[in-house]
Write a protein that holds these residues in place. Structure first.
Motif: not given
Length: 342
Positions: A32, A38, A48, A53, A58
């Motif tokens: 991620h 993220y 998620f 997502k 982010s």
């Protein structure tokens, strides 16, 4: 080139190696962070496992957004400079003195010759706040009080010498007046200054500021004297139209708090007094900064109205997206208008 280097450093230090409060496995952290930007905690906070997502902004998007106000961001990032500018438009805590390297400089007509004058000030005013000039997220803040018998720093007893040693060995800071919050905030949690984060954005169509988001931040026993969400403070969404608080959440766990965990006072359903007046005045003050496109105000409601604690050149997306994704919402549209995301 320098801006890109700074973003890379931020990605490594603030995203790749961000704290892991939800004990996510390493492969999820890496996936991620690399494919989306993220933080590891956002995997759980945004769920998620069940949510897409791609609907969320982010952490990396947020860091890039901090340049939207350039070249005027520096004004908001320096608490002393901003206070001297904004005080002509609204209430803000008086600054008593500032530290620059090893030198103390008095403000607003006060004279400070050495550190002992800080103790004299404390005996005079009874309480003050020490804040770093540039740092955010509640770092380095000291709430200092004299109760007639001794000194309390963040509710812990200190001798005069202990307090002064802390201040001597800290970076550049300011000392400002202690602001007394409104009764509804004392009812919920009296041991921290519980601030409103109010985010105003300049509309691309009307060129006028609009209040787009507001959250009530609330301290708790585990946050000490601060209320910051990044320190685990509680965050309640504010209904923009009515000023009513939702249930509170925190960035460090998935618990929902309809009442305060320490005082048991209700959070959900509480209505901020004089909400319409607060909204109108925040927008009126914002209009004095036509060269800015986003202002994230931190204000403390008081019996008289409110006082501005500080303002920020952007706002973390966590405390907004706890209540739903924003990549295709108002904040995402604003980011697109300024070339932050596609």
């Amino acid at each position: 080139m320098l801006a890109k280097i700074k973003l890379i450093v931020l990605w490594v230090t603030r995203i790749l190696f961000a704290p892991n409060h939800f004990k996510q496995p390493l492969h999820k952290r890496l996936r991620h962070a690399i494919f989306g930007g993220y933080m590891v905690d956002q995997i759980a906070l945004y769920d998620f496992k069940h949510n897409d997502k791609k609907q969320y902004l982010s952490e990396f998007d947020w860091y890039r957004s901090r340049r939207i106000n350039d070249p005027y961001s520096a004004m908001l990032n320096n608490k002393v400079v901003f206070s001297q500018i904004v005080e002509r438009y609204c209430s803000t805590p008086d600054i008593y003195c500032v530290k620059k390297d090893k030198r103390i400089a008095g403000m607003n007509g006060r004279v400070f010759n050495d550190y002992d004058d800080i103790i004299t000030l404390l005996h005079e005013v009874g309480a003050f706040v020490v804040k770093p000039v540039g740092a955010g997220k509640g770092k380095g803040i000291h709430i200092v009080k004299y109760n007639g018998h001794g000194i309390l720093r963040n509710d812990e007893p200190h001798t005069e010498q202990e307090l002064l040693d802390i201040l001597r060995h800290s970076g550049n800071w300011l000392i400002c007046a202690y602001a007394h919050q409104a009764d509804y905030l004392n009812d919920i949690y009296p041991s921290a200054a519980n601030t409103l984060r109010m985010i105003v954005l300049r509309s691309a169509e009307t060129k006028e500021f609009e209040l787009c988001f507001a959250v009530q931040r609330i301290g708790a026993a585990w946050t000490g004297a601060v209320d910051n969400g990044s320190r685990g403070g509680l965050v309640a969404n504010v209904d923009i139209k009515t000023g009513m608080l939702s249930e509170a959440r925190t960035l460090h766990n998935l618990t929902v708090y309809e009442t305060h965990p320490d005082t048991r006072a209700p959070i959900k359903g509480t209505v901020i007094p004089n909400w319409d007046g607060i909204k109108d005045e925040v927008l009126e003050v914002s209009r004095n900064f036509p060269y800015l496109d986003i202002i994230a105000w931190d204000i403390l409601p008081t019996a008289e109205g409110f006082t501005v604690i500080e303002a920020n050149t952007s706002s973390g997306v966590n405390i907004i997206q706890l209540w739903g994704p924003q990549r295709y919402g108002r904040l995402g549209d604003f980011y697109r208008e300024h070339g932050i995301i596609k």
